[in-house]
Design an enzyme around this catalytic site. Structure first.
Site, PDB file in Angstrom:
ATOM      1  N   HIS A 188      37.109  87.819   8.613  1.00 33.55           N
ATOM      2  CA  HIS A 188      38.145  88.303   9.519  1.00 33.55           C
ATOM      3  C   HIS A 188      39.269  88.928   8.709  1.00 33.55           C
ATOM      4  CE1 HIS A 188      38.852  84.099   8.474  1.00 33.55           C
ATOM      5  NE2 HIS A 188      40.141  84.395   8.470  1.00 33.55           N
ATOM      6  N   HIS A 205      43.268  89.516   8.759  1.00 35.28           N
ATOM      7  CA  HIS A 205      44.559  89.193   9.354  1.00 35.28           C
ATOM      8  C   HIS A 205      45.368  90.481   9.491  1.00 35.28           C
ATOM      9  CE1 HIS A 205      44.422  84.718   8.708  1.00 35.28           C
ATOM     10  NE2 HIS A 205      43.555  85.089   7.777  1.00 35.28           N
TER      11      HIS A 205
HETATM   12  P1  5GP Z   1      41.667  82.000   7.074  1.00 40.19           P
HETATM   13  O1  5GP Z   1      42.545  80.964   6.430  1.00 40.19           O
HETATM   14  O2  5GP Z   1      40.238  81.548   7.168  1.00 40.19           O
HETATM   15  O3  5GP Z   1      41.811  83.356   6.452  1.00 40.19           O
HETATM   16  O4  5GP Z   1      42.248  82.176   8.536  1.00 40.19           O
HETATM   17  C1  5GP Z   1      41.782  81.534   9.661  1.00 40.19           C
HETATM   18  C2  5GP Z   1      42.800  81.771  10.748  1.00 40.19           C
HETATM   19  O5  5GP Z   1      42.198  81.461  11.985  1.00 40.19           O
HETATM   20  C3  5GP Z   1      44.057  80.915  10.628  1.00 40.19           C
HETATM   21  O6  5GP Z   1      45.195  81.756  10.548  1.00 40.19           O
HETATM   22  C4  5GP Z   1      44.031  80.068  11.896  1.00 40.19           C
HETATM   23  O7  5GP Z   1      45.319  79.852  12.430  1.00 40.19           O
HETATM   24  C5  5GP Z   1      43.153  80.882  12.826  1.00 40.19           C
HETATM   25  N1  5GP Z   1      42.406  80.091  13.803  1.00 40.19           N
HETATM   26  C6  5GP Z   1      41.636  78.996  13.530  1.00 40.19           C
HETATM   27  N2  5GP Z   1      41.078  78.548  14.661  1.00 40.19           N
HETATM   28  C7  5GP Z   1      41.494  79.376  15.658  1.00 40.19           C
HETATM   29  C8  5GP Z   1      41.251  79.411  17.067  1.00 40.19           C
HETATM   30  O8  5GP Z   1      40.520  78.603  17.639  1.00 40.19           O
HETATM   31  N3  5GP Z   1      41.851  80.409  17.779  1.00 40.19           N
HETATM   32  C9  5GP Z   1      42.644  81.341  17.185  1.00 40.19           C
HETATM   33  N4  5GP Z   1      43.187  82.277  17.976  1.00 40.19           N
HETATM   34  N5  5GP Z   1      42.901  81.329  15.863  1.00 40.19           N
HETATM   35  C10 5GP Z   1      42.327  80.363  15.104  1.00 40.19           C
END
Ligand code: 5GP
Ligand code: ZN
Length: 113
Positions: free
Chosen positions: A99, A101
């Site tokens: 993903h 951001h």
């Molecule tokens: P990572 O740290 O893997 O780059 O980012 C994962 C992101 O996914 C985090 O910013 C977290 O807040 C978001 N996230 C995790 N679970 C959910 C969810 O169920 N719904 C939404 N909208 N965001 C999520």
């Protein structure tokens, strides 16, 4: 992918605050925003991280990147935004479905690029 929270969001099994969707990607608001605007652009094919991406997934990711400026415009990010992809443990990746951001809506700190 079983047990992938973003696949479940894409499938509509878990609700999300969607801002854009097409055949390649879903963009929705992060559940724990770290800026006034914090969305996640999620390519629909499941792959865990850049390190696991194949050629077809790379083509999808290319189209996602091409479409992000129009989504950002829709989100009111004309003054700029930051894209972040966390890759692996040291980057703090917590969801292993690639993903991007999208952060903005305010001046962002100058540290961390
Ligand atoms: P990572 O740290 O893997 O780059 O980012 C994962 C992101 O996914 C985090 O910013 C977290 O807040 C978001 N996230 C995790 N679970 C959910 C969810 O169920 N719904 C939404 N909208 N965001 C999520
Ligand atoms: Zn997934």
């Amino acid at each position: 992918m079983e047990d992938c929270i973003f696949c479940k969001i894409i499938a509509g099994e878990i609700p999300s605050d969607k801002v854009y969707e097409d055949e390649d990607m879903l963009v929705f608001r992060d559940i724990a925003p770290q800026a006034k605007v914090h969305c996640l652009c999620v390519p629909k094919p499941h792959f865990a991280a850049l390190s696991e991406m194949d050629g077809a997934q790379a083509e999808t990711l290319k189209r996602c990147l091409e479409k992000i400026p129009a989504v950002a415009q829709k989100l009111g990010l004309a003054d700029g935004y930051r894209l972040i992809v966390n890759q692996g443990k040291n980057a703090g990746q917590t969801v292993f479905h690639l993903h991007i951001h999208i952060l903005g809506g305010q001046p962002l700190g100058e540290k961390f690029v």
